[in-house]
Design a protein around this motif. Structure first.
Motif, PDB file in Angstrom:
ATOM      1  N   ARG A 265       0.999  -5.037  -5.448  1.00 23.19           N
ATOM      2  CA  ARG A 265       1.784  -6.237  -4.975  1.00 23.19           C
ATOM      3  C   ARG A 265       1.696  -7.187  -5.875  1.00 23.19           C
ATOM      4  O   ARG A 265       1.476  -8.501  -5.792  1.00 23.19           O
ATOM      5  CB  ARG A 265       0.118  -6.426  -3.686  1.00 23.19           C
TER       6      ARG A 265
ATOM      7  N   GLU B  58     -11.096  -2.506   9.943  1.00 18.47           N
ATOM      8  CA  GLU B  58     -11.521  -2.725   9.028  1.00 18.47           C
ATOM      9  C   GLU B  58     -11.634  -4.491   9.214  1.00 18.47           C
ATOM     10  O   GLU B  58     -12.275  -5.270   8.776  1.00 18.47           O
ATOM     11  CB  GLU B  58     -10.928  -2.682   7.783  1.00 18.47           C
TER      12      GLU B  58
ATOM     13  N   THR C   7       4.018   1.184   6.360  1.00 14.22           N
ATOM     14  CA  THR C   7       2.576   0.950   6.530  1.00 14.22           C
ATOM     15  C   THR C   7       2.177   1.808   7.368  1.00 14.22           C
ATOM     16  O   THR C   7       2.817   2.434   7.813  1.00 14.22           O
ATOM     17  CB  THR C   7       2.668  -0.519   6.959  1.00 14.22           C
ATOM     18  N   ILE C   8       0.851   2.159   6.894  1.00  9.42           N
ATOM     19  CA  ILE C   8       0.160   3.114   7.417  1.00  9.42           C
ATOM     20  C   ILE C   8      -0.314   2.517   8.783  1.00  9.42           C
ATOM     21  O   ILE C   8      -0.975   3.064   9.741  1.00  9.42           O
ATOM     22  CB  ILE C   8      -1.231   3.873   7.153  1.00  9.42           C
ATOM     23  N   ASP C   9      -0.600   1.268   8.694  1.00 10.96           N
ATOM     24  CA  ASP C   9      -1.094   0.277   9.978  1.00 10.96           C
ATOM     25  C   ASP C   9       0.252   0.454  10.944  1.00 10.96           C
ATOM     26  O   ASP C   9      -0.524  -0.311  11.869  1.00 10.96           O
ATOM     27  CB  ASP C   9      -0.912  -0.843   9.389  1.00 10.96           C
TER      28      ASP C   9
ATOM     29  N   GLY D 280       0.594  -1.318  -0.543  1.00 11.45           N
ATOM     30  CA  GLY D 280      -0.091   0.186   0.048  1.00 11.45           C
ATOM     31  C   GLY D 280       0.969   1.250   0.062  1.00 11.45           C
ATOM     32  O   GLY D 280       1.839   1.240   0.559  1.00 11.45           O
TER      33      GLY D 280
ATOM     34  N   ARG E  74      -4.897   6.974   3.382  1.00 11.56           N
ATOM     35  CA  ARG E  74      -3.428   6.732   2.719  1.00 11.56           C
ATOM     36  C   ARG E  74      -2.454   7.423   1.897  1.00 11.56           C
ATOM     37  O   ARG E  74      -1.742   8.157   1.253  1.00 11.56           O
ATOM     38  CB  ARG E  74      -3.476   5.636   2.023  1.00 11.56           C
TER      39      ARG E  74
ATOM     40  N   MET F 191      -8.325   0.619   8.324  1.00 11.20           N
ATOM     41  CA  MET F 191      -7.529   0.386   7.500  1.00 11.20           C
ATOM     42  C   MET F 191      -7.490  -0.620   8.992  1.00 11.20           C
ATOM     43  O   MET F 191      -7.636   0.367  10.095  1.00 11.20           O
ATOM     44  CB  MET F 191      -6.870   1.429   6.874  1.00 11.20           C
ATOM     45  N   GLY F 192      -6.514  -1.525   8.501  1.00 10.39           N
ATOM     46  CA  GLY F 192      -6.181  -2.623   9.723  1.00 10.39           C
ATOM     47  C   GLY F 192      -6.619  -3.628   9.491  1.00 10.39           C
ATOM     48  O   GLY F 192      -7.616  -4.264  10.178  1.00 10.39           O
ATOM     49  N   ARG F 193      -6.163  -4.397   9.267  1.00  7.00           N
ATOM     50  CA  ARG F 193      -6.320  -5.360   8.376  1.00  7.00           C
ATOM     51  C   ARG F 193      -6.133  -6.716   9.385  1.00  7.00           C
ATOM     52  O   ARG F 193      -6.480  -7.284  10.149  1.00  7.00           O
ATOM     53  CB  ARG F 193      -5.708  -6.392   7.153  1.00  7.00           C
TER      54      ARG F 193
HETATM   55  O1  F6P Z   1      -1.065  -0.950   3.817  1.00  2.00           O
HETATM   56  C1  F6P Z   1      -2.239  -1.303   4.293  1.00  2.00           C
HETATM   57  C2  F6P Z   1      -3.433  -1.717   4.352  1.00  2.00           C
HETATM   58  O2  F6P Z   1      -3.800   0.249   4.266  1.00  2.00           O
HETATM   59  C3  F6P Z   1      -4.092  -2.518   5.390  1.00  2.00           C
HETATM   60  O3  F6P Z   1      -4.364  -1.406   6.444  1.00  2.00           O
HETATM   61  C4  F6P Z   1      -6.163  -2.342   4.295  1.00  2.00           C
HETATM   62  O4  F6P Z   1      -6.425  -3.566   4.809  1.00  2.00           O
HETATM   63  C5  F6P Z   1      -4.678  -2.504   2.560  1.00  2.00           C
HETATM   64  O5  F6P Z   1      -3.929  -2.184   2.742  1.00  2.00           O
HETATM   65  C6  F6P Z   1      -5.628  -2.450   1.235  1.00  2.00           C
HETATM   66  O6  F6P Z   1      -4.695  -2.530   0.878  1.00  2.00           O
HETATM   67  P1  F6P Z   1      -5.416  -2.154  -0.908  1.00  2.00           P
HETATM   68  O7  F6P Z   1      -5.504  -0.541  -1.140  1.00  2.00           O
HETATM   69  O8  F6P Z   1      -4.771  -3.098  -1.964  1.00  2.00           O
HETATM   70  O9  F6P Z   1      -6.702  -2.301  -1.372  1.00  2.00           O
END
Ligand code: F6P
Length: 351
Positions: A80, A230, A133-135, A19, A284, A177-179
């Protein structure tokens, strides 16, 4: 005049993966500017590892990196792409780097990009990692750039929705965000005075959430703000709520929908009116905060130093206020969960 050896300057490659986030361009700028001090040349690869697989080069000189500090995203683009999903992918990466005379590669990315870097290092790739990462969920570093900007953005949103929630006696759920971790939700939730924060690390009971809201109503607060990562999920069915079952080349599904699930359940169980805001890509984007600009710059300069010294197989890291280097091989393929002591502080203010 004795024969003088002129040091052949190095060609340094740089890529940005996973990301995007505010601060990446400040990293690129710092790597280029410090490399030039060493007499080295920098070339960018577009779209992360894909750029090396396809020899898709982005020339980087002083002019290419001027006026970048306030620019979000990455001028190199990201993807990715996972080279290990391609036939001969790793071999092609090493071959193309050799053909381009790239003596050192700087890989800017999250866990996926850095784990690829580590596996390629084991195969002889001269790589230096920069955590991004923003996470803020990367182990071995106290902080990643992008996180401060993301929590500032989310905090501003919480402040904004506060007035409409209060004006209409509503429950507003903000999905962030925050998988796999809830750093953004926890920090921004505390900063924004959220009444409840739900994170992946702590599967929640929807009944407990409703109890919190009812307790507020009993003391005359007929509105509530809930921040949900999320990746948060209810105890009842402990699985992610996903947008699609499609996965990316690292096996990640696109998450999304927990906010709507919580809103529907709260309306069903309490009758209180709810609304949902899903922030998505907004977290982001934008210009990096001063903190992120400085951290990104420090990371980039350190990485250029490491590339010059040949300190490969390592990643730059913030430990306290020091920028140090740590081994990529110590980056176990696991994220850094929210500190439970921090979450306990957040819980003081729930309800
Ligand atoms: O980089 C981490 C992240 O921002 C997660 O928090 C988020 O779930 C994911 O990327 C989203 O990824 P994409 O932009 O590929 O959907």
């Amino acid at each position: 005049m004795p024969f003088a050896f002129t040091r052949m300057n190095k060609i340094i490659g740089i890529l940005t993966g996973d990301g995007d986030c505010p601060g990446i361009n400040a990293v690129i700028r710092a790597v280029v500017r410090k490399s030039i001090v060493y007499g080295n040349t920098v070339i960018g690869f577009r779209k992360s590892w894909k750029g090396i697989l396809e020899k898709d080069i982005y020339p980087l000189d002083m002019n290419a990196v001027s006026d970048l500090m306030a620019k979000g995203g990455t001028i190199l683009g990201s993807s990715r792409t996972n080279p290990f999903k391609y036939e001969e992918g790793p071999e092609t990466i090493l071959k193309h780097l050799r053909e381009l005379n790239v003596e050192a590669l700087v890989a800017v990315g999250s866990l996926d990009t850095l784990m690829v870097a580590e596996k390629l290092f084991e195969r002889g790739c001269p790589v230096v990692g920069i955590p991004k990462t923003i996470d803020n969920d990367l182990p071995l570093t106290d902080r990643t750039f992008g996180f401060d900007t993301a929590i500032s953005t989310v905090t501003e949103v919480i402040d904004r929705v506060h007035s409409t929630a209060e004006s209409h006696d509503r429950v507003i759920i903000i999905e962030v965000m925050g998988r796999y971790t809830g750093w953004i939700a926890t920090y921004a939730g505390i900063a924004g005075g959220a009444d409840c924060i739900l994170i992946p690390e702590k599967p929640f009971s929807i009944d407990d959430v409703c109890k919190l809201i009812r307790r507020r109503h009993q003391r005359g607060k007929d509105f509530s703000i809930i921040v949900a990562a999320e990746g948060a999920r209810p105890k009842e069915h402990n699985r992610f709520i996903v947008k699609t079952d499609r996965v990316d080349e690292f096996g990640h599904k696109q998450l999304g929908g927990i906010g709507n699930f919580i809103a529907q359940e709260i309306e069903r169980l309490t009758g209180f009116e709810t609304r949902v805001t899903i922030l998505g890509p907004m977290q982001r984007g934008g210009a990096p905060t001063a903190f992120d600009r400085v951290l990104a710059t420090r990371f980039g300069v350190k990485a250029a130093d490491m590339a010059e010294r040949g300190a490969y197989g390592k990643m730059v890291s913030l430990q306290g206020n020091d920028i140090i280097e740590v081994k990529l091989s110590d980056l176990i393929d696991k994220v850094k969960p929210v500190d439970s002591a921090l979450y306990e502080i957040a819980e003081v203010f729930f309800g």
